[in-house]
Write a protein that holds these residues in place. Structure first.
Motif, PDB file in Angstrom:
ATOM      1  N   VAL A 235      30.417 -15.134 -10.567  1.00 49.97           N
ATOM      2  CA  VAL A 235      29.395 -14.141 -10.215  1.00 49.97           C
ATOM      3  C   VAL A 235      29.000 -14.302  -8.746  1.00 49.97           C
ATOM      4  CG1 VAL A 235      27.067 -13.294 -10.701  1.00 49.97           C
ATOM      5  CG2 VAL A 235      28.580 -13.916 -12.589  1.00 49.97           C
ATOM      6  N   ASP A 236      28.834 -15.555  -8.292  1.00 47.64           N
ATOM      7  CA  ASP A 236      28.527 -15.791  -6.873  1.00 47.64           C
ATOM      8  C   ASP A 236      29.607 -15.176  -5.976  1.00 47.64           C
ATOM      9  OD1 ASP A 236      27.116 -19.169  -7.160  1.00 47.64           O
ATOM     10  OD2 ASP A 236      26.180 -17.179  -7.341  1.00 47.64           O
TER      11      ASP A 236
ATOM     12  N   HIS B 134      31.375 -11.145  -2.077  1.00 51.99           N
ATOM     13  CA  HIS B 134      32.305 -10.063  -1.701  1.00 51.99           C
ATOM     14  C   HIS B 134      31.553  -8.756  -1.465  1.00 51.99           C
ATOM     15  CE1 HIS B 134      36.267 -11.941  -1.964  1.00 51.99           C
ATOM     16  NE2 HIS B 134      35.790 -12.637  -2.972  1.00 51.99           N
ATOM     17  N   ALA B 135      30.609  -8.446  -2.330  1.00 47.72           N
ATOM     18  CA  ALA B 135      29.829  -7.211  -2.180  1.00 47.72           C
ATOM     19  C   ALA B 135      28.982  -7.260  -0.907  1.00 47.72           C
ATOM     20  CB  ALA B 135      28.954  -6.980  -3.412  1.00 47.72           C
ATOM     21  N   GLU B 136      28.367  -8.406  -0.633  1.00 52.32           N
ATOM     22  CA  GLU B 136      27.578  -8.543   0.595  1.00 52.32           C
ATOM     23  C   GLU B 136      28.464  -8.409   1.832  1.00 52.32           C
ATOM     24  OE1 GLU B 136      24.021 -11.477  -1.050  1.00 52.32           O
ATOM     25  OE2 GLU B 136      25.800 -12.372  -0.098  1.00 52.32           O
ATOM     26  N   ALA B 137      29.635  -9.024   1.766  1.00 50.63           N
ATOM     27  CA  ALA B 137      30.573  -8.919   2.888  1.00 50.63           C
ATOM     28  C   ALA B 137      31.026  -7.470   3.077  1.00 50.63           C
ATOM     29  CB  ALA B 137      31.774  -9.828   2.662  1.00 50.63           C
ATOM     30  N   GLU B 138      31.242  -6.775   1.982  1.00 48.62           N
ATOM     31  CA  GLU B 138      31.650  -5.371   2.083  1.00 48.62           C
ATOM     32  C   GLU B 138      30.550  -4.546   2.757  1.00 48.62           C
ATOM     33  OE1 GLU B 138      34.080  -3.348  -0.959  1.00 48.62           O
ATOM     34  OE2 GLU B 138      32.251  -2.169  -1.276  1.00 48.62           O
ATOM     35  N   GLN B 139      29.285  -4.806   2.406  1.00 48.86           N
ATOM     36  CA  GLN B 139      28.175  -4.087   3.043  1.00 48.86           C
ATOM     37  C   GLN B 139      28.168  -4.377   4.552  1.00 48.86           C
ATOM     38  OE1 GLN B 139      26.941  -1.697   1.680  1.00 48.86           O
ATOM     39  NE2 GLN B 139      25.631  -2.100  -0.059  1.00 48.86           N
ATOM     40  N   ARG B 140      28.358  -5.629   4.927  1.00 47.06           N
ATOM     41  CA  ARG B 140      28.396  -5.968   6.352  1.00 47.06           C
ATOM     42  C   ARG B 140      29.576  -5.293   7.041  1.00 47.06           C
ATOM     43  NH1 ARG B 140      27.245 -10.906   4.161  1.00 47.06           N
ATOM     44  NH2 ARG B 140      29.333 -11.704   4.600  1.00 47.06           N
ATOM     45  N   TRP B 141      30.725  -5.249   6.360  1.00 50.06           N
ATOM     46  CA  TRP B 141      31.906  -4.603   6.939  1.00 50.06           C
ATOM     47  C   TRP B 141      31.674  -3.100   7.098  1.00 50.06           C
ATOM     48  CZ3 TRP B 141      35.820  -1.262   4.991  1.00 50.06           C
ATOM     49  CH2 TRP B 141      36.906  -1.096   5.865  1.00 50.06           C
TER      50      TRP B 141
ATOM     51  N   ARG C 256      24.823  -0.559  -5.606  1.00 45.51           N
ATOM     52  CA  ARG C 256      24.576  -0.551  -7.054  1.00 45.51           C
ATOM     53  C   ARG C 256      25.259  -1.746  -7.717  1.00 45.51           C
ATOM     54  NH1 ARG C 256      25.451   4.894  -6.258  1.00 45.51           N
ATOM     55  NH2 ARG C 256      27.588   4.746  -6.997  1.00 45.51           N
ATOM     56  N   GLY C 257      26.494  -2.008  -7.335  1.00 42.24           N
ATOM     57  CA  GLY C 257      27.219  -3.151  -7.890  1.00 42.24           C
ATOM     58  C   GLY C 257      26.557  -4.467  -7.551  1.00 42.24           C
ATOM     59  N   LEU C 258      26.063  -4.591  -6.334  1.00 40.71           N
ATOM     60  CA  LEU C 258      25.376  -5.809  -5.910  1.00 40.71           C
ATOM     61  C   LEU C 258      24.107  -6.031  -6.728  1.00 40.71           C
ATOM     62  CD1 LEU C 258      25.243  -8.204  -3.990  1.00 40.71           C
ATOM     63  CD2 LEU C 258      24.204  -6.698  -2.290  1.00 40.71           C
ATOM     64  N   GLN C 259      23.380  -4.972  -6.987  1.00 39.78           N
ATOM     65  CA  GLN C 259      22.170  -5.086  -7.805  1.00 39.78           C
ATOM     66  C   GLN C 259      22.510  -5.530  -9.228  1.00 39.78           C
ATOM     67  OE1 GLN C 259      20.700  -1.132  -7.161  1.00 39.78           O
ATOM     68  NE2 GLN C 259      19.514  -1.719  -5.361  1.00 39.78           N
ATOM     69  N   GLU C 260      23.582  -4.977  -9.801  1.00 43.69           N
ATOM     70  CA  GLU C 260      24.007  -5.374 -11.147  1.00 43.69           C
ATOM     71  C   GLU C 260      24.438  -6.841 -11.178  1.00 43.69           C
ATOM     72  OE1 GLU C 260      25.790  -0.934 -12.114  1.00 43.69           O
ATOM     73  OE2 GLU C 260      27.098  -2.677 -12.324  1.00 43.69           O
ATOM     74  N   LEU C 261      25.145  -7.273 -10.164  1.00 46.12           N
ATOM     75  CA  LEU C 261      25.579  -8.670 -10.094  1.00 46.12           C
ATOM     76  C   LEU C 261      24.398  -9.620  -9.964  1.00 46.12           C
ATOM     77  CD1 LEU C 261      28.663  -8.229  -7.758  1.00 46.12           C
ATOM     78  CD2 LEU C 261      28.718  -8.951 -10.163  1.00 46.12           C
ATOM     79  N   THR C 262      23.418  -9.231  -9.170  1.00 44.64           N
ATOM     80  CA  THR C 262      22.222 -10.065  -9.005  1.00 44.64           C
ATOM     81  C   THR C 262      21.486 -10.200 -10.336  1.00 44.64           C
ATOM     82  OG1 THR C 262      22.063  -9.400  -6.694  1.00 44.64           O
ATOM     83  CG2 THR C 262      20.073 -10.332  -7.701  1.00 44.64           C
TER      84      THR C 262
END
Length: 178
Positions: free
Chosen positions: A149-150, A155-162, A125-131
């Protein structure tokens, strides 16, 4: 970072002395976040004041003058709420998510997969808001705004991968020690 909740998670395993809590906290977090013993006892005092821990039934002090603390039913409820609640990015001076998962893996009765799923949903959800926020920046936006913002997106993408990695590690059968 929630030392408060980390100590509650350790106490859920059974009564502990302050020095035991410090050592086990540091061991659970691979000594990434060392605790000052004063911070442990200050936190225990607050937890006791709030009714989340109590002095163990054996009395105030043992023969060496140490006090053992035990989690109360209210403390268990607070810990369960903490495990169920996704971590906000704003609440991470130390990475509470890493500590939460380390504690969840070692705390009996915690559904680690549910903790990961809740965090994954919140992060998505946070990643979608940031995008959306990145798309809404106009061409005259300061480079700093875009970089901030980038950074948050990365960070959010890295968290998803983690989180993917955590699931993969936890799905592997335990390797037995010879």
């Amino acid at each position: 970072m929630s030392v408060r909740h980390g100590l509650l998670a350790l106490l859920r395993r059974g009564p502990r002395y302050g020095y035991q809590l410090r050592a086990e906290f540091e061991a659970s977090t691979a000594t990434t976040w060392p605790l000052n013993i004063g911070q442990v006892y200050t936190t225990l005092s607050r937890l006791e004041r709030d009714g989340l821990v109590s002095r163990d039934e054996q009395g105030d002090r043992d023969e060496q003058g140490r006090v053992r603390y035990a989690i109360t039913p209210d403390g268990r409820d607070e810990l369960d709420r903490w495990f169920a609640r996704p971590v906000s990015r704003a609440d991470r001076p130390r990475d509470e998510l890493v500590i939460k998962l380390a504690m969840a893996v070692t705390t009996p009765g915690v559904d680690v997969a549910a903790v990961i799923r809740a965090q994954r949903s919140a992060t998505m959800r946070g990643l979608q808001e940031l995008t959306r926020a990145l798309r809404s920046l106009d061409a005259s936006a300061e480079a700093a705004q875009r970089l901030v913002v980038d950074s948050m997106i990365f960070h959010a993408e890295a968290e998803q991968r983690w989180l993917d990695h955590c699931e993969a590690v936890l799905a592997r059968p335990s390797e037995e020690t010879p």
